[in-house]
Design an enzyme around this catalytic site. Structure first.
Site, short mmCIF file in Angstrom:
data_model
loop_
_atom_site.label_atom_id
_atom_site.label_comp_id
_atom_site.label_asym_id
_atom_site.label_seq_id
_atom_site.Cartn_x
_atom_site.Cartn_y
_atom_site.Cartn_z
N LYS A 116 0.86 -1.22 -0.01
CA LYS A 116 0.30 0.00 0.03
C LYS A 116 0.44 1.22 0.24
O LYS A 116 0.67 2.31 -0.97
CB LYS A 116 -0.79 -0.68 1.50
CG LYS A 116 -2.02 1.08 0.96
CD LYS A 116 -2.90 1.07 2.44
CE LYS A 116 -3.00 2.11 2.65
NZ LYS A 116 -4.18 2.29 4.04
N GLU A 137 10.73 -5.07 4.17
CA GLU A 137 10.35 -6.39 4.34
C GLU A 137 10.67 -6.08 2.75
O GLU A 137 10.85 -7.16 2.20
CB GLU A 137 9.43 -6.72 4.87
CG GLU A 137 9.43 -6.90 6.53
CD GLU A 137 9.04 -5.98 6.91
OE1 GLU A 137 8.91 -5.55 6.63
OE2 GLU A 137 8.99 -6.01 8.83
N GLY A 155 -4.68 -1.60 5.04
CA GLY A 155 -4.08 -2.74 4.47
C GLY A 155 -4.23 -3.96 4.85
O GLY A 155 -4.95 -4.81 4.09
N ARG A 156 -5.54 -4.60 6.20
CA ARG A 156 -6.07 -5.88 6.17
C ARG A 156 -6.96 -5.97 5.90
O ARG A 156 -7.68 -7.50 5.49
CB ARG A 156 -6.00 -5.84 8.38
CG ARG A 156 -6.58 -4.45 8.28
CD ARG A 156 -6.36 -4.33 10.13
NE ARG A 156 -6.37 -3.69 10.35
CZ ARG A 156 -6.27 -2.45 10.67
NH1 ARG A 156 -4.77 -2.34 9.89
NH2 ARG A 156 -6.58 -1.02 11.52
N GLU A 170 -4.89 -6.34 14.98
CA GLU A 170 -4.38 -5.00 14.58
C GLU A 170 -5.16 -4.08 15.07
O GLU A 170 -4.95 -2.58 14.23
CB GLU A 170 -3.73 -4.90 12.50
CG GLU A 170 -3.11 -3.72 12.49
CD GLU A 170 -2.18 -4.11 11.25
OE1 GLU A 170 -0.92 -4.53 11.29
OE2 GLU A 170 -2.51 -4.19 10.09
N HIS A 178 -4.93 -32.44 18.69
CA HIS A 178 -3.62 -32.70 19.23
C HIS A 178 -2.34 -32.59 19.16
O HIS A 178 -1.16 -32.37 19.68
CB HIS A 178 -3.17 -34.08 18.43
CG HIS A 178 -3.91 -35.11 17.80
ND1 HIS A 178 -3.83 -35.96 18.52
CD2 HIS A 178 -5.07 -35.26 16.81
CE1 HIS A 178 -5.28 -36.92 18.21
NE2 HIS A 178 -5.76 -36.35 17.24
N LYS A 224 9.12 -0.95 14.19
CA LYS A 224 10.50 0.01 12.93
C LYS A 224 11.16 1.45 13.21
O LYS A 224 12.33 1.01 12.66
CB LYS A 224 9.01 0.36 12.18
CG LYS A 224 7.83 -1.33 11.77
CD LYS A 224 7.25 0.06 10.27
CE LYS A 224 5.74 -1.13 10.33
NZ LYS A 224 4.81 0.01 9.52
#
Ligand code: F6P
Length: 526
Positions: A207, A213, A269-270, A355, A386, A497
């Site tokens: 965005k 990253e 973003g999400r 978030e 399990h 960050k």
């Protein structure tokens, strides 16, 4: 939480809780006490079945919480969101992911006409681009069709598309999709070994186009292409696409204007898998699948916007979660899909929910007085059974559970596999509810009285997946609105960050604590 009678209602709901506790009413008892419980707490829409009857909400508590929702102006805030008002106050932005899935036959609010035209325009460019890649009309520099598409993105620019691809890839043909997110180069190193540079297309999904990253991975992929492609630097442009709101930064990176698919800052973003961030899916699954995914989400939008709140699946689901988190201090929520293809659902949900609603400060600057969004975790059943179900059944900490099942599988092993899978899901919910007494062997005692909801979709196809995802998105909106927080910003991710940057630059190192200094030395960071 916002006021407007809120405190009075909240106190009344708590009184009701105390009254029920004093009477010793358990979750199981609620079925006997409330003959209409299955009608009140079980809702269906278009092949999505939602059962909140095994939860800690009595009908009286639900009534109180519905009043609470009304007192918080849910209906008004919902309207504001649709109209494009800047309900993301700290960033002064509208929240318009719903506009992305409005069908072309529908018109938005008049004030949103321009935005809507832009959305439709980008969507048709994405459709055409995807068709051209799929047909081989758009190729790599050497004229070969693309076989592999790598989406480079992180957070919302990765999790949504990756989760949808994992859920649906078995049903659709197309180029193979890969998702590269981590700055840890082990991920790239392993992936790059599987790729042919001449038939690989990279989609840089960001965005902001500033995320370290993503930009680092994109640069590494670019260097790799320059080294491997016969045409070197010149050929690289054929192999890159950008999905971003930041046109200039994408151009500066060397991506051609015709290869930049934009979207607006009104898409968080999400929530961005519905925007051009979803381009990988258009290519890998094809436009027909995407149309159906959007139709499903739109159907949920309509339900959310038009149904009265007492019959609204979104609102009931949101109130259930809100009561468990804020009313009963249950700080986690297990998201347990009984379908392997929904392997990444809890990862996506983690970002979406945590978030959005992992916040302490309300929109008005006050502190919230109650726990807000829970810690989300999960994995597909029966694997989870399990791994961590021991804790769900016998820990003193109670974790509400969200079971997600798919009625009809897409394999041929219904009797031997699918029935057993679903029987396990139903049995787990039953065990959480009823428990089991064993006075002789206390370690075999199951207290029960542990809440769960069950969601079932008819089939894991694009339409029903769209319904499910939009349901979660709106649930988070409703909860945030009641808590009075801004569900659409994410300031909590900024500090870490900034500090990483300053460690790398060795800024103000003398101010660092001894532990930080020792780690920096050990890890040769600065
Ligand atoms: O983690 C913070 C965040 O801003 C998320 O909200 C977002 O989804 C992710 O980073 C990626 O951001 P971008 O798409 O701008 O690269």
């Amino acid at each position: 939480m916002s006021n407007n009678g809120f405190d009075t209602i909240w106190r009344a709901v708590h009184k009701q809780k105390e009254k029920e506790a004093a009477q010793g009413i358990t979750l199981k008892d609620l079925f006997a006490h409330e003959p209409d419980r299955m009608t009140r707490f079980v809702k269906t829409i278009d092949g999505l079945y939602f059962d909140a009857s095994k939860t800690a909400l009595s009908s009286a508590i639900l009534e109180g919480l519905l009043d609470l929702a009304r007192s918080c102006g849910i209906e008004e805030l919902r309207e504001k969101m649709v109209k494009g008002e800047a309900i993301n106050t700290s960033e002064d932005r509208a929240v318009l992911h719903m506009a992305l899935r409005l069908p072309s036959s529908e018109r938005p609010e008049p004030a949103l006409n321009d935005i809507y035209d832009d959305i439709q325009c980008t969507k048709s460019q994405m459709r055409q681009f995807a068709l051209d890649i799929r047909s081989g009309d758009i190729t790599g520099a050497s004229g070969q069709a693309f076989t592999d598409i790598v989406n480079i993105g992180i957070g919302g620019s990765d999790l949504g598309p990756h989760m949808v691809y994992t859920a649906l890839k078995g049903q659709f043909n197309g180029p193979k999709l890969h998702y590269l997110s981590n700055i840890d180069a082990h991920q790239w190193t392993a992936l790059s070994k599987t790729l042919n540079p001449e038939t690989t297309l990279f989609l840089v999904a960001s965005k902001t186009f500033t995320t370290i990253e993503t930009l680092t991975n994109a640069q590494t992929a670019k260097d790799w292409l320059i080294q491997k492609l016969p045409g070197g630097e010149k050929a690289v442009t054929h192999h890159f696409v950008a999905l971003s709101t930041n046109n200039k930064a994408a151009q500066d990176f060397g991506i051609e204007q015709t290869r930049i698919f934009p979207f607006g800052d009104y898409v968080g973003g999400r929530f961005s898998l519905w925007s051009s961030i979803g381009l990988s899916l258009w290519i890998g699954l094809g436009p027909d699948a995407m149309d159906a995914l959007f139709d499903g989400a739109y159907a949920m939008d309509c339900h959310f916007l038009k149904s009265p709140i007492e019959g609204n699946i979104v609102v009931i689901m949101a109130l259930t979660g809100l009561w468990h988190a804020s009313g009963l201090n249950m700080s986690a929520l297990a998201c347990l899909p009984y379908d392997q293809r929904l392997d990444l659902l809890s990862d996506w949900l983690q970002q979406l929910d945590m978030e959005s609603n992992g916040k302490t400060v309300k929109k008005d600057g006050e502190q919230v007085a109650y726990p807000t969004g829970p810690i989300i975790f999960g994995m597909p059943g029966t694997n989870g059974q399990h791994a961590f179900y021991q804790h769900l059944h016998q820990s003193p900490q109670i974790t509400p559970v969200e079971f997600i099942g798919v009625k009809n599988p897409d394999h041929r092993h219904k009797d031997r596999h699918h029935k057993v899978l679903l029987a396990n899901m139903v049995a787990q919910a039953q065990a959480l509810l009823n428990g089991q007494d064993n006075k002789d062997e206390p370690y075999r005692n199951f207290a029960g009285n542990r809440p769960s909801t069950t969601l079932v979709i008819d089939r894991l196809d694009p339409y029903h997946l769209g319904l499910l995802l939009a349901l979660y998105e709106h649930k988070i909106f409703v909860q945030g609105a009641i808590w009075g927080i801004n569900s659409f910003d994410q300031w909590g991710v900024e500090l870490g960050k900034a500090l990483a940057k300053s460690l790398l630059n060795n800024d103000k190192a003398s101010e660092n604590d001894p532990s930080t200094l020792a780690l920096c030395k050990l890890l040769a960071i600065s």
